[in-house]
Scaffold this motif. Structure first.
Motif, PDB file in Angstrom:
ATOM      1  N   LYS A 340       1.676  14.351  35.366  1.00  0.00           N
ATOM      2  CA  LYS A 340       1.558  12.921  35.662  1.00  0.00           C
ATOM      3  C   LYS A 340       2.768  12.437  36.459  1.00  0.00           C
ATOM      4  N   GLU A 341       3.925  12.999  36.144  1.00  0.00           N
ATOM      5  CA  GLU A 341       5.157  12.496  36.763  1.00  0.00           C
ATOM      6  C   GLU A 341       6.224  13.576  36.669  1.00  0.00           C
ATOM      7  N   VAL A 342       7.106  13.584  37.676  1.00  0.00           N
ATOM      8  CA  VAL A 342       8.258  14.482  37.614  1.00  0.00           C
ATOM      9  C   VAL A 342       9.515  13.630  37.751  1.00  0.00           C
ATOM     10  N   GLY A 343      10.414  13.728  36.782  1.00  0.00           N
ATOM     11  CA  GLY A 343      11.656  12.954  36.828  1.00  0.00           C
ATOM     12  C   GLY A 343      12.845  13.852  37.100  1.00  0.00           C
ATOM     13  N   ASP A 344      14.059  13.274  36.940  1.00  0.00           N
ATOM     14  CA  ASP A 344      15.270  14.046  37.233  1.00  0.00           C
ATOM     15  C   ASP A 344      15.381  15.287  36.361  1.00  0.00           C
ATOM     16  N   ASP A 345      14.930  15.156  35.103  1.00  0.00           N
ATOM     17  CA  ASP A 345      15.098  16.296  34.201  1.00  0.00           C
ATOM     18  C   ASP A 345      13.836  16.588  33.390  1.00  0.00           C
ATOM     19  N   PHE A 346      12.691  16.111  33.835  1.00  0.00           N
ATOM     20  CA  PHE A 346      11.482  16.334  33.028  1.00  0.00           C
ATOM     21  C   PHE A 346      10.226  16.456  33.879  1.00  0.00           C
ATOM     22  N   ILE A 347       9.239  17.081  33.265  1.00  0.00           N
ATOM     23  CA  ILE A 347       7.854  17.035  33.759  1.00  0.00           C
ATOM     24  C   ILE A 347       7.052  16.326  32.681  1.00  0.00           C
ATOM     25  N   LEU A 348       6.320  15.287  33.061  1.00  0.00           N
ATOM     26  CA  LEU A 348       5.441  14.609  32.098  1.00  0.00           C
ATOM     27  C   LEU A 348       4.033  15.157  32.305  1.00  0.00           C
ATOM     28  N   LEU A 349       3.499  15.795  31.275  1.00  0.00           N
ATOM     29  CA  LEU A 349       2.206  16.478  31.392  1.00  0.00           C
ATOM     30  C   LEU A 349       1.150  15.796  30.536  1.00  0.00           C
ATOM     31  N   GLN A 350      -0.003  15.519  31.146  1.00  0.00           N
ATOM     32  CA  GLN A 350      -1.171  15.070  30.370  1.00  0.00           C
ATOM     33  C   GLN A 350      -1.874  16.326  29.862  1.00  0.00           C
ATOM     34  N   VAL A 351      -1.865  16.494  28.539  1.00  0.00           N
ATOM     35  CA  VAL A 351      -2.353  17.748  27.960  1.00  0.00           C
ATOM     36  C   VAL A 351      -3.872  17.697  27.777  1.00  0.00           C
ATOM     37  N   LYS A 352      -4.538  18.745  28.218  1.00  0.00           N
ATOM     38  CA  LYS A 352      -5.990  18.847  28.018  1.00  0.00           C
ATOM     39  C   LYS A 352      -6.308  19.893  26.952  1.00  0.00           C
ATOM     40  N   ASN A 353      -5.550  20.982  26.929  1.00  0.00           N
ATOM     41  CA  ASN A 353      -5.759  22.027  25.917  1.00  0.00           C
ATOM     42  C   ASN A 353      -4.428  22.424  25.287  1.00  0.00           C
ATOM     43  N   ARG A 354      -4.474  22.730  24.009  1.00  0.00           N
ATOM     44  CA  ARG A 354      -3.287  23.002  23.196  1.00  0.00           C
ATOM     45  C   ARG A 354      -2.450  24.183  23.734  1.00  0.00           C
ATOM     46  N   PHE A 355      -1.136  24.027  23.689  1.00  0.00           N
ATOM     47  CA  PHE A 355      -0.244  25.171  23.897  1.00  0.00           C
ATOM     48  C   PHE A 355       0.986  24.994  23.023  1.00  0.00           C
ATOM     49  N   PHE A 356       1.755  26.090  22.896  1.00  0.00           N
ATOM     50  CA  PHE A 356       2.837  26.112  21.913  1.00  0.00           C
ATOM     51  C   PHE A 356       4.176  26.450  22.562  1.00  0.00           C
ATOM     52  N   ARG A 383      10.147  11.354  22.837  1.00  0.00           N
ATOM     53  CA  ARG A 383      11.204  12.336  23.108  1.00  0.00           C
ATOM     54  C   ARG A 383      11.632  13.103  21.849  1.00  0.00           C
ATOM     55  N   GLU A 384      10.739  13.121  20.859  1.00  0.00           N
ATOM     56  CA  GLU A 384      10.996  13.954  19.675  1.00  0.00           C
ATOM     57  C   GLU A 384      10.563  15.382  19.993  1.00  0.00           C
ATOM     58  N   HIS A 385      11.360  16.355  19.577  1.00  0.00           N
ATOM     59  CA  HIS A 385      10.987  17.755  19.805  1.00  0.00           C
ATOM     60  C   HIS A 385       9.813  18.140  18.912  1.00  0.00           C
ATOM     61  N   ILE A 386       8.821  18.795  19.492  1.00  0.00           N
ATOM     62  CA  ILE A 386       7.628  19.186  18.723  1.00  0.00           C
ATOM     63  C   ILE A 386       7.301  20.651  19.041  1.00  0.00           C
ATOM     64  N   PRO A 387       6.611  21.344  18.105  1.00  0.00           N
ATOM     65  CA  PRO A 387       6.345  22.784  18.315  1.00  0.00           C
ATOM     66  C   PRO A 387       5.097  23.073  19.150  1.00  0.00           C
ATOM     67  N   GLU A 388       4.229  22.078  19.320  1.00  0.00           N
ATOM     68  CA  GLU A 388       2.996  22.318  20.078  1.00  0.00           C
ATOM     69  C   GLU A 388       2.578  21.054  20.821  1.00  0.00           C
ATOM     70  N   ALA A 389       1.875  21.277  21.919  1.00  0.00           N
ATOM     71  CA  ALA A 389       1.325  20.157  22.686  1.00  0.00           C
ATOM     72  C   ALA A 389      -0.148  20.062  22.358  1.00  0.00           C
ATOM     73  N   ALA A 409      -1.637  22.674  35.343  1.00  0.00           N
ATOM     74  CA  ALA A 409      -1.057  23.769  34.554  1.00  0.00           C
ATOM     75  C   ALA A 409      -2.184  24.536  33.889  1.00  0.00           C
ATOM     76  N   LEU A 410      -1.997  25.853  33.765  1.00  0.00           N
ATOM     77  CA  LEU A 410      -3.029  26.702  33.171  1.00  0.00           C
ATOM     78  C   LEU A 410      -2.391  27.862  32.432  1.00  0.00           C
ATOM     79  N   TYR A 411      -3.192  28.536  31.586  1.00  0.00           N
ATOM     80  CA  TYR A 411      -2.699  29.758  30.929  1.00  0.00           C
ATOM     81  C   TYR A 411      -2.680  30.889  31.914  1.00  0.00           C
TER      82      TYR A 411
END
Ligand code: SF4
Length: 411
Positions: A340-356, A383-389, A409-411
């Motif tokens: 969705k967006e790329v910032g100075d230090d991040f990629i903001l991703l709209q998640v469609k399928n789960r990944f870890f 901005r909380e750290h999480i183990p899965e999207a 993004a894809l597997y």
């Protein structure tokens, strides 16, 4: 970890084929998909409006959204065509006329119609160029001449037309010709079908098809008790034209069209990117390299598909065009999400399928290369750290060089 060399690509790439008269035309199921299609190199998009009772249907643009879409595309020197290719009933014709009046002031590059009455209304009520839809079933030169006389500027040929026939038509008619090169095929003649209406009460003529033709049917004769062992008797393979594009360009096809307004961002990004490269290669070299072909075939096979066939492009579609024994599409649902967006230090991703955390994922760049990334940080929207999207969430990932907004993004 990153691999592969990436050539920077911006959204406003100038496309060489434009000047040489070959257009790559992609579906835009919604505004975000429009941006994905243009980012990956489409010269033009087609989209549907909210008419004929389709206001609530997903993926149709309101008048306001059509205006915004046109402004967005025109800034990039790309085109937007509106599909109005249904066959209205008589009780809908006043509403149709009202809707067409509203389109007059929107700077559309063309309106795509199939019905002669709708054609007359568009001609009378707007100044827009008119394209004739594949659903008008134009399959020969005399029909082309008829519609040219009426004033259409482009004809999307029936899917039953072969490349050889296009050349003959092009030689005799001064009109733009468009052909499908990739995506689902219908068993019905040029997409005119009511199987879905009968079996699921969903009108295929209004974008409501539920693919009833791909269900398993049993077929037998009552007289001599012969039954056919194959169940998926109408399950057409998908069309592809990896090896046909050079011939289509040589024969003067003006626009090469991808099917699939309802398909995923990954399908859109992959097909636009691959056919962009094929067209560019054909324009530069007259053909495609074997090594590139293998890579593109692998990429197309990796996303959901029903197997591939050239349909009618190289001659009659025969038994091999049907996938008789497959319940589920081939390929995997390997789509993870869209940037969705790329910032100075991040990629903001709209998640469609789960990944870890720890997974290896890939991003498809606008030049068609894949960047492999190991996921070593996932943060939720706070901005909380999480183990899965999780699906349908927004997550922050660590910035990766050369990844841009609207990359998939894809597997
Ligand atoms: S049911 Fe099959 S043949 Fe009919 S419109 Fe849908 S996809 Fe096409």
């Amino acid at each position: 970890m990153t691999s592969l060399t990436i050539k920077p690509q911006s959204l406003d790439r100038s496309t060489k084929e434009k000047s040489q008269g070959v257009e790559l035309l992609a579906p835009a199921g919604d505004f975000e998909k429009l941006k994905v299609a243009l980012s990956y190199g489409a010269d033009a998009v087609y989209l549907g409006g909210e008419a004929f009772g389709l206001r609530s249907a997903a993926g149709n643009f309101s008048l306001n959204e059509i205006e915004r879409a046109v402004a967005f595309a025109h800034k990039l020197n790309r085109k937007v065509y509106l599909t109005l290719n249904t066959f209205p009933n008589n009780y809908e014709i006043d509403e149709t006329a009202q809707y067409i009046k509203c389109l007059k002031e929107i700077a559309l590059d063309a309106i795509i119609i199939a019905d002669p009455g709708v054609f007359l209304l568009v001609k009378e009520l707007t100044d827009h160029p008119i394209h004739l839809s594949t659903q008008a079933s134009v399959t020969h030169v005399e029909a082309v001449k008829f519609w040219v006389k009426q004033g259409v500027s482009r004809i999307v040929l029936g899917r039953e037309v072969s490349i050889d026939e296009v050349k003959a038509i092009k030689d005799q008619c001064d009109v733009e010709l468009e052909m499908f090169i990739h995506g689902s095929m219908c068993m019905s003649y040029s997409g005119k079908c009511t199987i879905s209406n009968y079996t699921a009460n969903r009108d295929a003529n209004r974008g409501g098809c539920v693919n009833s033709c791909r269900w398993d049917y049993s077929l037998s004769t009552l007289t001599d008790n012969v039954s056919f062992t194959q169940s998926y008797i109408m399950n057409s393979r998908d069309l592809w034209a990896v090896d046909s594009v050079s011939g289509m360009i040589a024969d003067g096809v003006d626009s090469l069209k991808l099917e699939g307004r309802m398909k995923s961002h990954l399908y859109l990004a992959t097909t636009v990117s691959i056919y962009r490269q094929i067209i560019d290669s054909c324009l530069d070299n007259g053909s495609i390299e074997d090594s590139d072909r293998s890579r593109w075939v692998n990429q197309l096979n990796a996303i959901p598909n029903r197997g591939f066939s050239t349909g009618f492009l190289e001659g009659q579609a025969e038994r091999e065009s049907i996938l008789y024994d497959n319940v589920k599409p081939n390929g995997k649902s390997n789509y993870i999400g869209v940037v969705k967006e790329v910032g100075d230090d991040f990629i903001l991703l709209q998640v469609k399928n789960r990944f870890f955390l720890g997974d290896s994922i890939k991003f498809l760049t606008f030049t068609g290369e894949e960047i492999m990334v190991q996921v070593d940080k996932i943060q939720d929207i706070s901005r909380e750290h999480i183990p899965e999207a999780k699906p349908n969430s927004l997550v922050f990932l660590k910035k990766v060089p050369d990844i841009k907004a609207y990359n998939v993004a894809l597997y």
